[in-house]
Design a protein around this motif. Sequence first.
Motif, short mmCIF file in Angstrom:
data_model
loop_
_atom_site.label_atom_id
_atom_site.label_comp_id
_atom_site.label_asym_id
_atom_site.label_seq_id
_atom_site.Cartn_x
_atom_site.Cartn_y
_atom_site.Cartn_z
N PRO A 59 24.89 -0.34 99.58
CA PRO A 59 24.89 0.77 98.28
C PRO A 59 25.85 1.50 98.38
CG PRO A 59 24.55 2.18 100.58
CD PRO A 59 24.44 0.86 101.59
N GLY A 60 26.88 1.01 98.66
CA GLY A 60 28.35 0.92 98.48
C GLY A 60 29.60 1.71 99.15
N LEU A 61 30.87 1.37 98.98
CA LEU A 61 31.64 2.41 99.42
C LEU A 61 31.90 3.41 99.19
CD1 LEU A 61 32.14 -1.26 98.76
CD2 LEU A 61 33.14 -1.12 100.79
N TYR A 62 32.96 4.24 99.96
CA TYR A 62 33.16 5.31 99.50
C TYR A 62 34.80 5.28 99.14
CZ TYR A 62 29.96 8.67 101.61
OH TYR A 62 28.94 9.64 102.29
N VAL A 63 34.63 5.40 97.79
CA VAL A 63 35.97 5.88 97.35
C VAL A 63 36.54 7.50 96.51
CG1 VAL A 63 35.72 3.43 96.33
CG2 VAL A 63 34.80 5.21 94.72
N GLY A 64 38.07 7.44 95.66
CA GLY A 64 38.24 8.87 96.26
C GLY A 64 37.13 9.47 94.60
N GLY A 65 36.97 11.20 94.91
CA GLY A 65 36.88 11.53 93.67
C GLY A 65 36.15 12.02 93.83
N SER A 66 35.72 13.13 93.97
CA SER A 66 34.28 14.51 94.16
C SER A 66 34.35 15.24 93.31
CB SER A 66 35.01 15.49 95.12
OG SER A 66 36.05 16.35 94.82
N LYS A 67 33.13 15.86 93.19
CA LYS A 67 32.59 16.78 92.13
C LYS A 67 33.48 18.55 92.15
CE LYS A 67 28.22 18.88 90.21
NZ LYS A 67 27.13 19.14 90.46
N ALA A 68 33.21 18.49 90.28
CA ALA A 68 34.34 19.63 90.43
C ALA A 68 33.93 20.06 88.94
CB ALA A 68 35.58 19.12 89.79
N GLY A 69 33.02 21.38 89.37
CA GLY A 69 31.59 21.45 88.03
C GLY A 69 30.87 20.22 87.43
N SER A 70 30.97 20.08 85.93
CA SER A 70 30.40 19.37 85.60
C SER A 70 31.14 17.74 85.94
CB SER A 70 29.25 19.07 83.84
OG SER A 70 30.27 19.56 83.12
N ARG A 71 32.42 17.72 86.66
CA ARG A 71 32.84 16.14 86.48
C ARG A 71 33.50 15.89 87.82
NH1 ARG A 71 38.19 17.09 83.56
NH2 ARG A 71 38.39 18.33 85.07
N TYR A 72 33.81 15.02 87.17
CA TYR A 72 34.86 14.19 88.84
C TYR A 72 35.50 13.57 88.78
CZ TYR A 72 29.64 14.02 90.32
OH TYR A 72 28.33 14.01 91.23
N VAL A 73 36.59 13.97 89.68
CA VAL A 73 37.74 13.57 89.60
C VAL A 73 38.60 14.38 91.30
CG1 VAL A 73 38.02 16.04 88.05
CG2 VAL A 73 38.33 16.18 90.38
N TYR A 74 39.98 13.28 90.48
CA TYR A 74 40.49 13.34 91.78
C TYR A 74 41.52 14.08 91.78
CZ TYR A 74 39.47 8.16 90.57
OH TYR A 74 38.23 6.60 90.12
N GLN A 75 42.37 14.14 93.48
CA GLN A 75 42.58 15.37 94.37
C GLN A 75 44.25 15.01 93.08
OE1 GLN A 75 44.38 14.32 98.05
NE2 GLN A 75 42.21 14.32 98.96
N SER A 76 43.98 14.37 91.99
CA SER A 76 45.26 14.50 91.53
C SER A 76 45.17 15.57 90.12
CB SER A 76 46.20 13.22 91.03
OG SER A 76 45.14 12.59 90.25
N GLY A 77 43.80 15.77 89.71
CA GLY A 77 42.84 16.33 88.87
C GLY A 77 42.79 15.76 87.87
N ARG A 78 42.39 14.00 87.60
CA ARG A 78 42.80 13.13 87.07
C ARG A 78 41.09 12.89 86.87
NH1 ARG A 78 45.19 7.42 85.39
NH2 ARG A 78 44.47 6.37 83.45
N GLU A 79 40.52 12.81 85.80
CA GLU A 79 38.57 11.90 85.61
C GLU A 79 39.32 10.69 85.80
OE1 GLU A 79 35.45 13.38 83.07
OE2 GLU A 79 36.97 13.86 82.35
N VAL A 80 37.69 11.29 86.34
CA VAL A 80 37.36 9.40 86.95
C VAL A 80 36.82 8.77 85.73
CG1 VAL A 80 35.72 7.94 88.28
CG2 VAL A 80 36.27 10.28 89.23
N PRO A 81 37.10 7.80 85.06
CA PRO A 81 36.69 7.33 83.79
C PRO A 81 35.66 6.72 83.89
CG PRO A 81 38.77 5.77 85.13
CD PRO A 81 38.65 7.01 86.39
N LEU B 202 31.97 3.21 95.07
CA LEU B 202 31.69 1.96 94.69
C LEU B 202 30.75 0.74 94.82
CD1 LEU B 202 33.56 0.51 92.38
CD2 LEU B 202 35.13 -0.86 94.26
N THR B 203 29.94 0.47 93.83
CA THR B 203 28.61 -0.23 94.16
C THR B 203 29.03 -1.29 94.81
OG1 THR B 203 27.76 -0.51 92.18
CG2 THR B 203 27.18 1.53 93.38
N THR B 204 28.39 -2.33 95.03
CA THR B 204 28.61 -3.94 95.07
C THR B 204 28.94 -4.69 93.81
OG1 THR B 204 26.48 -3.64 95.53
CG2 THR B 204 27.97 -3.93 97.75
N SER B 205 28.02 -3.78 92.61
CA SER B 205 27.88 -4.35 91.21
C SER B 205 29.47 -4.15 90.41
CB SER B 205 26.74 -3.78 90.75
OG SER B 205 26.96 -2.45 90.17
#
Length: 412
Positions: free
Chosen positions: A350-372, A390-393
């Motif tokens: 189904p996919g592979l884990y990458v960086g990023g997690s939910k913060a409120g209604s957004r998904y951000v990296y540890q640096s605080g940058r939002e997932v594009p 990250l999905t295989t697509s």
Amino acid sequence: MDILEKFDITNVCLTLEYLVNGPNGVENSSMTSSSNFIMAGISKCPAFLGRLHMQPYFDQHGVEYNSWCAQGTTTNEFLQVQFASQKTVVAILTQGRVQSPNFPRFSFFTKSYIVRYSLDGMMWKDVMQNTAVKLFPGNLDRDTVKINYLPSSVDANFIRVMPQGFLITMCLRIDILGCDATNNKSVSHTTNGSQMSTGYNWGYAGTITGRFPPSEVTINVTTETRLMCLSLCSQTPACLSTSYDPASHYCIGYGRTTLMGIFKPSDPSVMSADDYVTLFFNYDYASAVGFTTMLASGVSVNIPGVRMSQQNAEKTCHFWNATLLNVVLSSQVSALQIIVAGNPSLATEPGLYVGGSKAGSRYVYQSGREVPSEHWHSVEPDLRFQCVILTTSGRLATRNCSDSLYFICSLL
């Protein structure tokens, strides 16, 4: 043509180096331009941000500093590099402007350009093909690295890249392949960075504006040259990357490679070239621990052949002094699709884990940058789930963090 492919110009360089970002590369003050784009209170694009793989930063007033862009749009605009000594130049590498949160729906890049060179900065010559000025094809998007080899090598102290065609406005991030003009005999290639007497293969990893945590500093000394700094780091097992300040001669080695820190300029109102420290990374270490370096994005990745929860996946990455990959560039996604396609066992995942997690209604990296936003699948993100995959697509989606999945570790 890829950097690793056979170069068809003979009797040029013993070893190709990255002349802008490599260990012998130029200082920020050696990058100048015809003009710099400025939008008061919003964005600035000085020449020294025109380095390949350079990422944007924001000052305390929220002003974005991102890539080099010209203020005008005439074909006389240029980004210039001045070398410390005469170089033999064989290729130009370009990218466009990094996606901007100020202009999230727009891409800025150079579609075509010409190259001029000079020995004294006064008398300039065009790079020619036969009897005509060579028009080089530029980028098709903002992230993918475009490599153009010159029809024949040129010796120069100055190089100007002059955009001719562009999307929206003229923006560039560049590097230059070549060697010292006194070291130009026959071509060989490096996997990344430069082959040097340090015994290691070092490459440009990025530019930091903050400081690593003290616990991550493994070397803190002064050395006469950057090469001595790299050599010292290569002899220290816990040293994976280095930064070197040519003014103070401070050599700092780090036990990790993830770019961290908050921008703290010397003058809070102005960001200058002196506020940046160039970081170099040991690519031989990456290869030794099973990581593959993606030249298009400058990132080294590893996909361990085991499924885990997101928390355990992150711990496993830390074992290699790595972290879950932060998917930022389109070129990363393209390169990862090739890697995944070459591994049949991942095709039905189904996919592979990458960086990023939910913060409120957004998904951000540890640096605080939002997932594009551009990388999400059309029906994502699903706010019911906390973690990013990250999905295989090649698109991002969300997933329950306790699911057992493959994952992607990144050294940068």
